[in-house]
Design a protein around this motif. Structure first.
Motif, short mmCIF file in Angstrom:
data_model
loop_
_atom_site.label_atom_id
_atom_site.label_comp_id
_atom_site.label_asym_id
_atom_site.label_seq_id
_atom_site.Cartn_x
_atom_site.Cartn_y
_atom_site.Cartn_z
N GLU A 1 -3.51 -5.55 -1.22
CA GLU A 1 -2.68 -4.70 -0.88
C GLU A 1 -1.30 -4.83 -0.75
O GLU A 1 -0.35 -4.51 -1.24
CB GLU A 1 -2.80 -4.01 0.86
N GLY A 2 -1.18 -6.63 -0.38
CA GLY A 2 0.04 -7.53 -0.07
C GLY A 2 0.50 -7.60 -1.99
O GLY A 2 2.03 -7.09 -2.11
N ARG A 3 -0.30 -8.05 -2.46
CA ARG A 3 -0.23 -8.22 -4.41
C ARG A 3 0.08 -7.23 -4.76
O ARG A 3 1.06 -7.23 -6.14
CB ARG A 3 -1.25 -9.37 -4.83
N LEU A 4 -0.77 -6.24 -4.57
CA LEU A 4 0.05 -5.37 -5.51
C LEU A 4 1.70 -3.92 -5.21
O LEU A 4 1.94 -3.85 -5.78
CB LEU A 4 -1.43 -3.49 -4.95
N ALA A 5 1.16 -4.63 -3.38
CA ALA A 5 2.84 -3.94 -2.84
C ALA A 5 4.55 -5.32 -4.04
O ALA A 5 4.92 -4.83 -3.96
CB ALA A 5 3.19 -4.31 -2.08
#
Lengths: 280, 280
Positions: B246-250
């Motif tokens: 989720e952090g990378r997608l953000a």
């Protein structure tokens, strides 16, 4: 369909494959290629993908019946216009770009009378790049999306359809905007996700990847420059698709957090039905 | 290594492949199979994966030298204990489960003296299920993770290693907890993500999926029941991996929102390096 002169601008994986297929299927008497690197053009000539190579567009399209632009999506519109101004009246221009709305819009009204551009996107390709991976059968039994607009002349549309069918493609017509929204979900978002999965993998677990990880992230090996251009061209639709994905991941997260196995099973089962429907 | 009696509990894709490989490689004089369905056991016998089938564990392990539990991860610990109480002293028990910490912990202290359990996870398999997909070469050149603990006897560990090497596997030792954290990233999270990508795809764009989408979502065709059990067993590590994703997608979302092509290229390039390092 027999083409006297087919010009391919951008002799990489797609352009090289197009040239090879055109020669092998006898679709074009002469295939001219445009590229930035002399070596690469010479290689394309040696493997039979083109008959002659050019470093600029203008001299390669003067006698072209059909011109196909096979360069990165951020260069296509400019090259369509450049080719359109140098090619003879009656020429058909098309492309193989993974995004359509921006390109079609940028070209609109920029071509001389008698020259037609119809956007195309053959759903063929790979994470590999360059004429060294060219394959005469790359387009066989693939779907090519053609994206006419209200201004597209029926005859140009039919020529574009006949062109791709001659390479063994099935053809599907959509508006450029519908194409871009659909491809955001079927190609651009999967690329983004594969890249995220690969990007967060720490080196100490590389050895613990098996076929599942490799399949799921294969496209992340694609060329970053090409994909940055695709994302930039289809920004809004990719953002909307990403929001859908984030929503589904949040549902999966909640099922995990709540140890709700029934909900997890429901979500996995719904997705499995979709995947099963697509075939292998 | 020659085994007099090898008992495989759960004769599906993995158990069936294990039996086939054991027979074809001459590793076991006799392979006994345990399953819930008489038809499926009979099919496994017909294809040569087992010599005899049983509907319950106890009668199948009375003379077993090695017992391998190949059932869904939420059944493994119970069946290890059941087999351990019915098999002769000196037997080695192992498994093929995709999660390890919960299983190893649940079995700890539950076996009679003289019977050893060592957790294993061969990184082999597929989205397919059942002995009909069994393949004698499934384990060849694959990595098997073995997860000893401080209480594992060195001799039992060495027997487990020799067992998997006899099937052509490379062997890697890790703690059960390290295994589960690593597999959350290399297998469980990719499964969750593939499932999310497939799950949000509307039927009207099914036709517009090509090899990229199919590769990226292939594992989503896996059995929902098996995967629900895997997620339940490895809940915490999967949630931590999901947070990383989720952090990378953000980050990718911000690059898109800001039309920051340099940042997008940087993220895609870093991920490509990882994916390239894994090979095809």
């Amino acid at each position: 369909m027999t083409i006297q002169t087919l010009t391919v601008v951008g002799v990489g994986l797609l352009g090289g494959s197009l040239g090879l297929a055109a020669k092998q299927r006898g679709l074009a008497r002469r295939v001219l290629g445009v590229g930035r690197q002399r070596d690469s053009l010479e290689f394309a000539r040696e493997i039979g993908a083109i008959d002659e190579g050019f470093l600029t567009v203008e001299p390669a399209v003067g006698e072209a019946d059909v011109v196909v632009i096979c360069t990165p999506v951020d260069q296509i519109a400019r090259q369509v216009v450049e080719a359109g101004r140098a090619c003879p009246s009656g020429s058909l221009l098309t492309d193989v770009g993974s995004t359509k709305a921006g390109i079609v819009k940028a070209v609109d009204g920029q071509l001389p009378a008698g020259v037609a551009f119809v956007g195309s996107h053959p759903l063929a390709g790979s994470e590999k790049r360059g004429p060294g991976h060219a394959n005469a059968r790359l387009f066989e039994r693939r779907l090519t999306v053609i994206t006419p607009t209200a201004r597209t002349e029926p005859a140009a549309l039919e020529r574009t359809r006949a062109f791709w069918e001659a390479f063994g493609c099935r053809v599907h017509l959509m508006s450029p905007e519908d194409h871009d929204r659909a491809l955001a979900l079927t190609s651009h978002l999967p690329h983004l996700t594969a890249s995220a999965l690969a990007g967060i993998l720490p080196p100490e677990v590389f050895e613990l990847t098996a076929t599942g990880f490799r399949d799921t992230t294969r496209v992340a090996a694609g060329d970053p420059e090409l994909w940055t251009a695709i994302f930039a061209q289809n920004r809004q639709a990719v953002l909307e698709s990403l929001e859908l994905l984030e929503g589904r991941l949040a549902e999966l997260r909640r099922a995990l957090e709540n140890s709700d196995n029934a909900e997890m099973d429901r979500l996995l089962t719904q997705a499995k039905k979709v995947r099963d429907a697509l075939g292998s």
